[in-house]
Scaffold this motif. Sequence first.
Motif, mmCIF file in Angstrom:
data_model
loop_
_atom_site.group_PDB
_atom_site.id
_atom_site.type_symbol
_atom_site.label_atom_id
_atom_site.label_comp_id
_atom_site.label_asym_id
_atom_site.label_seq_id
_atom_site.Cartn_x
_atom_site.Cartn_y
_atom_site.Cartn_z
ATOM 1 N N ARG B 11 0.838 -1.197 0.000
ATOM 2 C CA ARG B 11 0.000 0.000 0.000
ATOM 3 C C ARG B 11 0.866 1.237 0.000
ATOM 4 N N TYR B 276 -12.881 19.887 -4.886
ATOM 5 C CA TYR B 276 -13.245 18.590 -5.454
ATOM 6 C C TYR B 276 -13.589 18.735 -6.939
ATOM 7 N N ARG B 279 -10.424 19.439 -8.984
ATOM 8 C CA ARG B 279 -9.601 18.245 -9.231
ATOM 9 C C ARG B 279 -10.276 17.321 -10.239
ATOM 10 N N THR B 280 -11.596 17.169 -10.080
ATOM 11 C CA THR B 280 -12.312 16.300 -11.019
ATOM 12 C C THR B 280 -12.166 16.814 -12.444
ATOM 13 N N ILE B 283 -8.795 15.900 -13.829
ATOM 14 C CA ILE B 283 -8.499 14.504 -14.152
ATOM 15 C C ILE B 283 -9.378 14.006 -15.285
ATOM 16 N N GLN B 284 -10.646 14.338 -15.201
ATOM 17 C CA GLN B 284 -11.585 13.766 -16.168
ATOM 18 C C GLN B 284 -12.714 14.753 -16.436
ATOM 19 N N ALA B 287 -16.259 13.446 -16.614
ATOM 20 C CA ALA B 287 -16.895 13.080 -15.352
ATOM 21 C C ALA B 287 -17.304 14.330 -14.586
ATOM 22 N N TYR B 290 -20.462 15.547 -15.991
ATOM 23 C CA TYR B 290 -21.510 14.635 -15.536
ATOM 24 C C TYR B 290 -21.899 14.952 -14.092
ATOM 25 N N ARG B 412 -8.179 -9.488 -7.855
ATOM 26 C CA ARG B 412 -9.457 -8.892 -7.486
ATOM 27 C C ARG B 412 -10.553 -9.900 -7.799
ATOM 28 N N LEU D 360 -17.468 7.654 -13.585
ATOM 29 C CA LEU D 360 -16.521 7.553 -12.489
ATOM 30 C C LEU D 360 -15.280 8.361 -12.825
ATOM 31 N N VAL D 361 -14.664 8.899 -11.774
ATOM 32 C CA VAL D 361 -13.351 9.500 -11.955
ATOM 33 C C VAL D 361 -12.360 8.384 -11.650
ATOM 34 N N MET D 362 -11.743 7.874 -12.688
ATOM 35 C CA MET D 362 -11.015 6.619 -12.537
ATOM 36 C C MET D 362 -9.919 6.630 -11.466
ATOM 37 N N PRO D 363 -9.119 7.699 -11.341
ATOM 38 C CA PRO D 363 -8.077 7.631 -10.319
ATOM 39 C C PRO D 363 -8.608 7.875 -8.900
ATOM 40 N N PHE D 364 -9.811 8.412 -8.748
ATOM 41 C CA PHE D 364 -10.366 8.634 -7.412
ATOM 42 C C PHE D 364 -10.785 7.294 -6.816
ATOM 43 N N GLU D 368 -14.442 9.050 -2.888
ATOM 44 C CA GLU D 368 -14.542 10.304 -3.630
ATOM 45 C C GLU D 368 -15.548 10.194 -4.767
ATOM 46 N N ASN D 369 -15.632 9.011 -5.372
ATOM 47 C CA ASN D 369 -16.595 8.836 -6.446
ATOM 48 C C ASN D 369 -18.020 8.822 -5.920
ATOM 49 N N ALA D 411 -10.112 1.860 -2.596
ATOM 50 C CA ALA D 411 -9.417 1.454 -3.816
ATOM 51 C C ALA D 411 -9.838 2.366 -4.963
#
Lengths: 359, 428, 327, 530
Positions: B11, B276, B279-280, B283-284, B287, B290, B412, D360-364, D368-369, D411
């Motif tokens: 981790r 938040y 940052r969202t 990254i994306q 999203a 959305y 997983r 989804l925000v894949m790295p979050f 957070e999602n 995760a």
Amino acid sequence: MTRGPTTEVTPMRNAIHRARTSLEQRPLAAAVGGVAVFLLVLWTTPASWQTSTLRFAVPIALAAIGGIFAEKSGVINIGIEGLLIVSAFSAIVVVDWLGDGGATAGLPNLWWGMLIGVLVSVLFALLFAVVCLEFEADQIIAGLAVWLISLGLAPFISRILFDSPNTVNITRFENVTVPVLSEIPLVGYLLFDTEPQVYLMLAGAVAGWYLLSRTTFGRWVVASGENPKALDTAGVDVRKVRYAAVLLSGVFAGLGGAGFGLGTLGTFAGTGDTVINGRGFIAIATYLLANYHPIGALLGSFLFAGLNSMQDVLQAAGYAIPTELIRTIPHMTVIVVLVFVGRTRLPDAAGDHYESGDD
Amino acid sequence: MRDRLESIAERLARASVVDRIVISLAALVTAVLIGGVLVFVSGAFASCRTGLEMGGATFCYNPMQVYYELFLGALGHPLEGGWTLTNYSLATTLQRTTLLIFSGLSVAVAFRAGLLNIGTQGQLVVGGLATAVTVVYASAVVPARIVLPLGVVVPAGVIGTVVLIPLGVLAGALAGGVYGAVPGALKAYADANEVITTIMLNIIAVGITSTLLSWQFQDPNSTNPQTAPVPEYAEIPTLPVVGFGGRMNFSLLALAFAVALMVGIAWLFARTSFGYELRTSGIQPGAAAYGGVDEKRMTVASMTLSGALGGIGGAFWVLMVHGRWLENVPSLGFDGIAVSVLAGNSPIGVGAAAFLFGIFDSGGNSIGTATDVPPELVGILTGLIILFVAMPEFFRMLGRRYVTVDSARPARTDGGDAGADDGGDADA
Amino acid sequence: VGGFGDGGSAEYRVGMVYATGGTGDDSFNDMAKQGLEKALEEFDLSYEKTEPGNEGEFPSAQRTFAESGDYDLINCIGYAQAEALRENAPEYPDQNFIIVDEVVDADNVRSYTFNEPEGSFQVGHLAGLLTDREFAAGAGETNPDASTVGFVGGTRTPLIESFEAGFRAGVEYANDDAEVVSSYVGDFNDTGRGQSTARSMYKNNDADIVFHAAGRTGVGVFQAAQDEGRFAIGVDDDQSLSNADFADVILASMVKRVDTAVYNAIESVVNGTFEGGKTKALGLEQDGVGAVYGDELGAEIPQEIKDALAESKQALIDGEIDVPSEL
Amino acid sequence: METNTADLDVTNSDLAVHLDGITKRFPGVVANDDVDLRVERGTVHALLGENGAGKTTLMNVLYGLYQPDEGRVVVDGEERTFDSPRDAIDAGIGMIHQHFMLVDPMTVAENIALGNEPTKWFGMAVDRDRIDREIRDLCDRYGFEVDPDATVEDVSVGVQQRVEILKALFRGADVLILDEPTAVLTPQEVEGLYDVLEELTDQGKTIIFITHKLEEATHAADAITVLRDGVSVGTVDPDRTDREALAERMVGREVILEADSDPVETGDTVLSTRDVTVEDDRGVEVVSGIDLDVRAGEILGIAGVDGNGQAELIEAITGLRIPDEGTIDYAGDDITAWSRRRRIENGMAYIPEDRQERGLVMPFDLVENGVLGSQRSGRFASGGRIDWAGVRDHAEEIIETYDVRPPDATAAARSFSGGNQQKFIAGREFERDPSLVVATHPTRGVDIGSTEFIHDRLLELRREGVAVLLVSSKLDEIRSLSDRLAVMYEGEFIDVTDPDAVTEEELGLRMAGQRPDGEADRHPNPGESR
Ligand SMILES: Nc1ncnc2c1ncn2[C@@H]1O[C@H](COP(=O)(O)OP(=O)(O)OP(=O)(O)O)[C@@H](O)[C@H]1O
Ligand SMILES: Nc1ncnc2c1ncn2[C@@H]1O[C@H](COP(=O)(O)OP(=O)(O)OP(=O)(O)O)[C@@H](O)[C@H]1O
Ligand SMILES: [Mg+2]
Ligand SMILES: [Mg+2]
């Protein structure tokens, strides 16, 4: 590279976009129109401005054409500014080292300078390619790094060799006159009685266009930037294509930098942003404006170089203009161009790393 | 038990913060090593009276000396005699650190929003001029003294400090913010690539400010291109007892403000809705849209915030360092890119990276004076660090070669696998 | 930690704070450096230098030397350092400074100024006389049909404008009809723009001779002169020597003996005769400024022109001619 | 496990492809576990299996995209190692991928020749005449109709598929692998594809056909190999087996092939659109004057072939796209100009089509999602600050209720499998306390177990009086869930009907543009232009 394209299109831009598309679809009309405008400009402007424009277009045009290949293949090479710096610098150093005005092994030292300048530029491009393609570096940041390293390295070495951030002066390329063609009215003196680097630029633009649009390699480059997976599954090694394209951007930028250094500058000033002074960035704007068309990039470089030389002409002609503001005109133009012609679509996969077998 | 330990170790190794720190340190070390080789080798081409003779060549430069000057020179040579904590070199280092925190944060905010703001430099230039002009003009109208009801007389200096400094910083933030909003709006509403527009706007900022200067704000008593000085009391005050002296051009108060701002931005990212959303978007963007984020407004908002931070950097450059605006602004904004990249765009990391580049700046001076090595070395080191930080895979590959991390990654469970119900073949 | 093979320490130490643009400009800073080098040869001297990249770095550059207290003299080259020095000098009363090109009123500072307009007047006079005639030498020739000369400045500052003012006055003194075109490139290091500016003057304005006060940008002026087969006039140093590649187009140079200033200052420190608080004004009379004919072309300049220049020089020294220092 | 099918024995025939004991592992997954595949020359061989069974992986091994960890690849009786697709192509293998591998801005001809361009002038130029000639020859031989000069992004999906097939034939492929070729086609286009396959096998080509649809396998194939969890569970003859038995083999348990929904009282109209017209990114009108109403307690299904404007219509309703004309009413308000955020705040839940790009925000991580979309709602935020403890509890609740595995809220979203990602999104949206749920392809790429769960929850919400707008290209799903069914074609509703009143065939025709009243189809050749 960052955000995707937004969905709205301003009407103004739409119109320009449409005009551009329709021109692209009618190459003949575009060519005739272009030539007409060109002749008009030639006829109405002073000759010294024209020659200056042509010479100052060299680094912009060639770097832009190089940038086209890299970006079309999916690798945004913002480091071409750095490539211009190292090639111009190393070319001049080599000429000085071999002997100003002489020849070595049958080849004039100036051409050795050209050769080594291109080689150094290609080496830097190779470094950039390895970093991006092997180690998945962010292309923009790696490109900035290449620029910063070049920006430090050239004056660093210059200080060691010449005890100054500026190199010595060398004798520059001389005009090469093409016997009959130079007699052509209006354009002859400009295009056929000029320096080698200008011929290189003109030839480079044509070669770039041919390579990109007519050869197998050109098609692979386009596919590699638009849909690398498609190219991969068609049995072509995307990595190799991208390496080749980035190295090619090194070749073109190297020709531009070395040609500018040997033909126009004759000396390299390494203080501040060096004597290259952001021309690589203008080159990026140029190919975006030209929508990745090498010939378009050539014409775009005339626009920027012309605007740049314009202020010198105007000032010398006695127009009292605030220099500082005039200097920003080309840069404002870039922004205006981006805003109105910003529909230039980046290749789909530009900026993304591609790993074969990834899903 | 071992499993547990392994999973903790795993981790940790995967935790992106640790990852980033390790990679940044590795990048720094690698860059320093390459820089050292460069220095040593280039010494063979330099001319000097005495040097290290080796294999027929004379090596003029000692990389150890260069780095000694770079790192310890920046602290004022603490290992040599007569060292005091509040020495001039350290003050310079911390002064740079303070300014680079602002510009680093500026870049980081935009980066986190997915925007490459190369324009912090321009925002800083514009913000700095706004600060200087505002304070110079406002100081003319600040009352000489104020008599409070109890008969306490507050002299102009104190009023000036209390009123003018916040006013100046605000002016810088506003101007920088507006100048940052421009490429933001161009990006949002005209889809103009912000990397190019901000690079252009940097150059335009120089043109505009220098025109404004010669048109209106030039200090009539000077031939240098600069504004009139702000009154002494409008410069950032130093802490007389613990701090560095007045002529050091560094104030611990300013550093404290920078650090507070840094923590504030970190808090903004981690705890707030705006953070938040920012940052969202970074990254994306899909999203974010959305999730109800107006992408265009977010682009403008984050660029404005970024520009404001750059503008604050300009304000402190004016109020702490020179007491006036000078036409040639140092490349604090560009260095901010390096700071932010090295920090992995983390606000707290910006503090550490700013200190490193503060050392580079101040130590660079040391190199320039105490050695014959060209000071451009610092620029090369900066570029190399950025290059290596940009390629984390390089260090991961190295790491994998020397630290065997076998794929102990637990499989997983594929939830809802139809076959799993009746004990069909598990997939791993 | 020292460098490889550090030499022993010298008796005297000086610090050099160069003007922006730094050494290698083939003019102003290099002149200062020449003065230093001459002193290095003659005295038991060591030095350290900084080359600030912009004006903002001057205060700390000066202070870094002053803080250490190890320097017998700190040489501040260039007017742009005056501001910083005015603040710093009183802070370090025991430290000796010199400033070049500006006056700083402090007991520990010796100021050296040059009468640039006088020197520029001389080369202006030369240009004004030559532009009217048919004159060919080296790689250049004049255009007898037009009488235009040019001036290319670095950035537009009062100092550089005083070059232009003197030059204009000199041209006018020689020839009422001659036209002067001028342009400021905005940079002391952009040879490319220097080239295209000068080219435009030669080609569009039919300028015969261009005088530059633009540091390294001036190299571009020489290049344009060579390309167009015209003449140029150098500045600060005898540029037909320091830029010998262009000796075939450099008619003359307006020299400014910064080297003398630096050398004299160091010498006075070594001799213990340093006089702070005073200004040394160097004009034509002191040979601090003046026109120096080009190494290659000088011989070809007609004697009557040289005579005229000598005459005007005397007149300037005697104060018979008034030279403006502002445009 | 009892089955009534006889396994085929294809050992001694003329094998075009023989995969022998292929094992392919990915970190944490054995995608192929000792798989055998024998494909006879000149036949259509189906590869059948659920999502994630390992079909694509096996074919990627054959095509040289992956190198097997164990096992042999034998082509034409010769053992081969393919280091890259190049090698496979040279050995006469062509692959038409699940997602087309076409370069959109290039022309059909350029795409077909990509990587295999014939040249002239000593390699200095692409021989375009020769490419055109060869394409024309191929079209003549196999009866295709494509315009070589059209740009790929301008032609229909059906044509794009032809281009893919031509691309394989152009490089002389003898074995063609088609990965789920029918997923994007209308029933009519599927028929056309079957004809093409027949033509190809008649000319001696061998086809490997990947699908997870039983009827396709039985209809088109000469032999079927079933994969389950990376293991081959046998090859069967389609003529001697039935759907139920195959399904059981594929899934490993008995399957009920119909979900049922009993009628519920419907309430007020929750969502209604009038005359909604939308343009896509290129400025082409893709939704033309749509009127629709969804009432509380009702599921309105929208069926249609992908790319007929459903995506844009949904984006307009959910606030991701501005309609060019028309109005959208929601719970009595005109929300046409409302922002996306305001719609969310007013109880509009939305399962997006693309879960990895949008949902989804894949790295979050999942915590957070879990707050995505509610980051400003009073439930999780006050005064601009997010209450992370509350958000974490919420996320863990979703994980528990919706059986998201592994149950680790910290995760990163990208580390979850597609099905689990989808379950988390569904949970987040369903638990918003919505009054309207817009669900696009809610079970795309989701296995049967999770699909059932999501269906059940949808029906439950409907019972609670939530209005549901469902878009899906799965006919069985949309028919069994919807109370009313709209068929969308070229931006218009062709028909709104009771799903039980139409047969699958009729539905197919409508999806291809034929109106219920038999009115002539405006576009006789539906796939050709978009
Ligand atoms: N590149 C990869 N890395 C890791 N795991 C992978 C990779 N490719 C596939 N897998 C895994 O291998 C298994 C089989 O995947 P595959 O794509 O072959 O399934 P499929 O049968 O084609 O499914 P579908 O019907 O969904 O296309 C899946 O569990 C998948 O997650
Ligand atoms: N490209 C990849 N790289 C690494 N891991 C992957 C990759 N693709 C899939 N996986 C992993 O493989 C596992 C299965 O993923 P995938 O989405 O393919 O499964 P699936 O069989 O389709 O599952 P589900 O049925 O739940 O949709 C996941 O744990 C995922 O993290
Ligand atoms: Mg698959
Ligand atoms: Mg799946």
